[in-house]
Design an enzyme around this catalytic site. Structure first.
Site, short mmCIF file in Angstrom:
data_model
loop_
_atom_site.label_atom_id
_atom_site.label_comp_id
_atom_site.label_asym_id
_atom_site.label_seq_id
_atom_site.Cartn_x
_atom_site.Cartn_y
_atom_site.Cartn_z
CG ASP A 133 2.00 1.20 3.57
OD1 ASP A 133 2.56 0.39 2.81
OD2 ASP A 133 1.63 0.94 4.73
CG ASP A 188 2.27 -3.98 1.11
OD1 ASP A 188 2.08 -4.12 2.32
OD2 ASP A 188 1.66 -4.65 0.23
CD GLU A 236 4.86 -6.48 4.72
OE1 GLU A 236 4.13 -6.97 5.59
OE2 GLU A 236 4.44 -6.19 3.58
CG HIS A 249 -1.43 -3.00 9.19
ND1 HIS A 249 -0.06 -2.78 9.07
CD2 HIS A 249 -1.82 -3.48 8.00
CE1 HIS A 249 0.33 -3.13 7.86
NE2 HIS A 249 -0.72 -3.54 7.19
CG ASP A 250 -0.42 -7.05 8.17
OD1 ASP A 250 -1.57 -6.66 7.89
OD2 ASP A 250 0.57 -6.90 7.42
O1 ISL Z 1 -0.70 -10.77 7.74
C1 ISL Z 1 0.21 -11.40 7.28
C2 ISL Z 1 1.26 -11.98 8.13
O2 ISL Z 1 0.80 -12.33 9.33
C3 ISL Z 1 0.42 -11.61 5.86
O3 ISL Z 1 -0.44 -12.47 5.27
C4 ISL Z 1 0.44 -10.25 5.19
O4 ISL Z 1 -0.55 -10.13 4.28
C5 ISL Z 1 1.79 -10.08 4.58
O5 ISL Z 1 2.63 -9.95 5.65
C6 ISL Z 1 1.90 -8.87 3.70
O6 ISL Z 1 1.39 -7.73 4.30
C7 ISL Z 1 1.26 -6.56 3.58
O7 ISL Z 1 0.69 -6.75 2.30
C8 ISL Z 1 -0.65 -7.19 2.24
C9 ISL Z 1 -1.58 -6.43 3.17
O8 ISL Z 1 -2.79 -7.14 3.31
C10 ISL Z 1 -0.97 -6.25 4.54
O9 ISL Z 1 -1.82 -5.48 5.35
C11 ISL Z 1 0.36 -5.61 4.35
O10 ISL Z 1 0.99 -5.27 5.55
C12 ISL Z 1 -1.09 -7.03 0.81
O11 ISL Z 1 -0.88 -5.72 0.40
#
Ligand code: ISL
Length: 566
Positions: free
Chosen positions: A105, A212, A269, A342-343
């Site tokens: 990541d 990310d 992402e 994980h989100d």
């Molecule tokens: O969870 C989400 C969408 O359902 C978003 O709010 C998410 O935070 C966004 O997609 C970005 O995600 C990534 O960056 C974030 C981190 O909290 C997430 O875990 C990561 O996947 C900030 O670094």
């Protein structure tokens, strides 16, 4: 099975299946209740036997863990919670021995507020001041007062996207938590530092990066207010901060400085991205990334209030969205395919039916549909077991910063607590983060200590040991799906054609490669559905993989079939 033509070596990721590990929740080797690198090393044979080609490892770098490692304070070290660099090297070697690659990541839109760069930057006279976004209060306003923020941008975790720092009387930008200040990518020193760090990881032997929120790195300068989200006083419109004017330039620089000359898997992402932007970023000749993660299919079951504004999914909407992405990247660019990460809440609880009667079949059918699309499929740990959402009944059970923040704001704004709790429970990121269920023992074999997030009570039934022992498990179905991709060119490369787009219960499509045609029939419901008119002729068709062995004119609840047409 016919062995199809493989993509060129440089595009190895086009025939790959990726498995995502969220290290905190995968396996705990030292009994502190938190997963770690040695825990992963102990379970590499699970990955080998499943047949995946790549592991994407969520952040293991040094971090104060405000956002479970997505707030990094040292990009070149491992957090002691997870282990050491020596453990990471051993993990790389252990994966490579098994023919599995490692994607790390890369979190560079922001750092932790404990990163030395930011600690320096807090001093207005520091040469790091311009590494972050520092701005004076809004004209005529006093810093720290409500509404004095330089712009009305909301944070993705709710509340203003700016934090006041008394030391200099200025604000810094944080599109996520106040402990995740955004880096200023306009500054070439920032970019050079990131390229240097990325090269350091490539030299260490990793095989790619999951980037990310990479389409947030270029901000539109000067920073200006966005359209206000009604009732909030803030702008939560993501397009104000996505796909900024210099993003293509920055990604091009990254390609030249780091990626060129290495056969890496890169997946960006990208918040609020559409298929046209995705094509630009992933075009094989003029693009920068192997593929992107988009969010469109993950927002179809939400209302205008955002992800916690829970609505039922309408299957035709999902099919149309998938069609748009399959067609949009058919001749240029490449898709990533995912239901879970994980989100996101667990897909079998979200789009499937996690009741005891239908959990296994619906999990298999969701897997069938995803893995028979064109693109690179991602499996999130536990998805291969059909792991379900947790049953949250109280605010105190959540750990996730986004869930807690949203709940408090919603209740503060007058939403009845029971409604807020139900919404957050159904969509919380903590659903994905409950410990991996390895066996039926008290902590599911995850830890000998007290797990940081409670184990799901259903681990007595839903666990890896039971799944390996049961030939009809979700796990064995996923293994078969992975093998199909490896074995068949039609699965990797074939053209996608959606059938019955308006049908509310059936998800059916064909894949075509030369004269080979696969037909996927999936009953996306918990009732029986007769096969309708309008399907290709099934005479001479053979079943490659199904949830049931004996086909007929009626699809049973959540039944799916992958047929090779004669
Ligand atoms: O969870 C989400 C969408 O359902 C978003 O709010 C998410 O935070 C966004 O997609 C970005 O995600 C990534 O960056 C974030 C981190 O909290 C997430 O875990 C990561 O996947 C900030 O670094």
């Amino acid at each position: 099975m016919t062995k199809g033509s493989a993509p060129p070596d440089s595009d190895w990721w086009k025939s790959a299946v990726v498995y995502q590990i969220y290290p905190r929740s995968f396996a705990d080797s030292d009994g502190d209740g938190i997963g770690d690198l040695r825990g992963i090393i102990d379970h590499l044979d699970h990955l080998r036997d499943l047949g995946v080609d790549v592991v994407w490892l969520s952040p293991v770098y040094r971090s104060p863990m405000d956002d479970n490692g997505y707030d990094i304070s040292d990009y070149r070290d491992i957090d002691p919670l997870f282990g050491t660099l020596a453990d990471l090297d051993e993990l790389i070697a252990g994966l490579h021995e098994r023919g599995i690659k490692l994607v790390m990541d890369l979190v560079v839109n922001h750092t932790s507020d404990e990163h030395p760069w930011f600690l320096d930057s807090r001093d207005p006279s520091s040469d790091k001041r311009n590494w972050y976004w520092w701005r004076a209060p809004r004209d005529g306003r006093t810093g720290g007062e409500p509404g004095a923020e330089p712009t009305n941008w909301g944070s993705f975790f709710t509340g203003p996207g700016w934090e006041y720092d008394e030391r200099s009387g200025e604000y810094f930008l944080h599109l996520f938590s106040r402990r995740q200040p955004d880096l200023n990518w306009e500054n070439p020193e920032v970019r050079a530092a990131v390229w240097d760090m990325m090269r350091w990881w490539v030299d260490r032997g990793i095989d790619g990066f999951r980037m990310d929120v990479i389409n947030l790195i270029s901000k539109t300068v000067p920073l200006a207010d966005g359209p206000e989200t009604p009732g909030t006083g803030l702008s939560y419109d993501p397009t104000v901060v996505t796909d900024g004017p210099r993003l293509v330039e920055f990604l091009g620089e990254m390609k030249r400085e780091v990626l060129d000359g290495h056969d890496l898997l890169t997946v960006g992402e990208c918040v609020a991205i559409d298929v046209a932007h995705a094509r630009t970023y992933t075009d094989g000749d003029s693009g920068f990334l192997s593929m992107v993660f988009h969010f469109e299919h993950m927002s179809l079951d939400s209302g205008p209030g955002g992800k916690f504004d829970v609505r039922p999914l309408q299957l035709p909407d999902l099919k149309e969205n998938i069609r748009v992405w399959q067609d949009g990247l058919a001749t240029s660019g490449w898709n990533s395919l995912y239901w879970n990460n994980h989100d996101q809440p667990r897909i079998v609880s979200r789009f499937g039916d996690d009741s005891p009667d239908h959990r296994v079949t619906s999990a298999k059918t969701l897997g069938t549909v995803l893995h028979l699309l064109r693109g690179t499929p991602y499996i999130y740990q536990g998805e291969e077991l059909g792991m379900t959402n947790q049953s949250f009944v109280d605010r105190s059970q959540f750990r996730d910063i986004e869930s807690l923040g949203w709940y408090d704001v919603a209740v503060g704004a007058g939403l009845p607590p029971a409604v807020a709790l139900a919404n957050v429970a159904s969509r919380s990121r903590d659903n994905a983060r409950t410990p991996m269920q390895w066996d039926a023992s008290p902590n599911a074999g995850f830890s000998t200590g007290d797990p940081w997030l409670p184990v799901n009570a259903n681990h007595d039934v839903v666990n890896a040991a039971a799944a390996w022992a049961d030939a009809d498990s979700v796990l064995h179905h996923y293994r078969a799906l992975i093998s199909l991709r490896h074995d068949l060119a039609v699965v990797r490369e074939g053209r996608f054609d959606l059938l019955l787009p308006h049908d509310e219960h059936l998800f059916c499509f064909t894949r075509t490669w030369g004269d080979e045609v696969l037909l996927v029939l999936a009953n996306w419901s918990s009732g029986e559905i007769p096969l309708p008119d309008g399907l290709p002729n099934l005479t001479g068709a053979s079943l490659l993989l199904g949830t049931h062995v004996d086909g007929g004119a009626v699809l049973r609840p959540w039944e799916s079939r992958i047929l090779r047409l004669g």
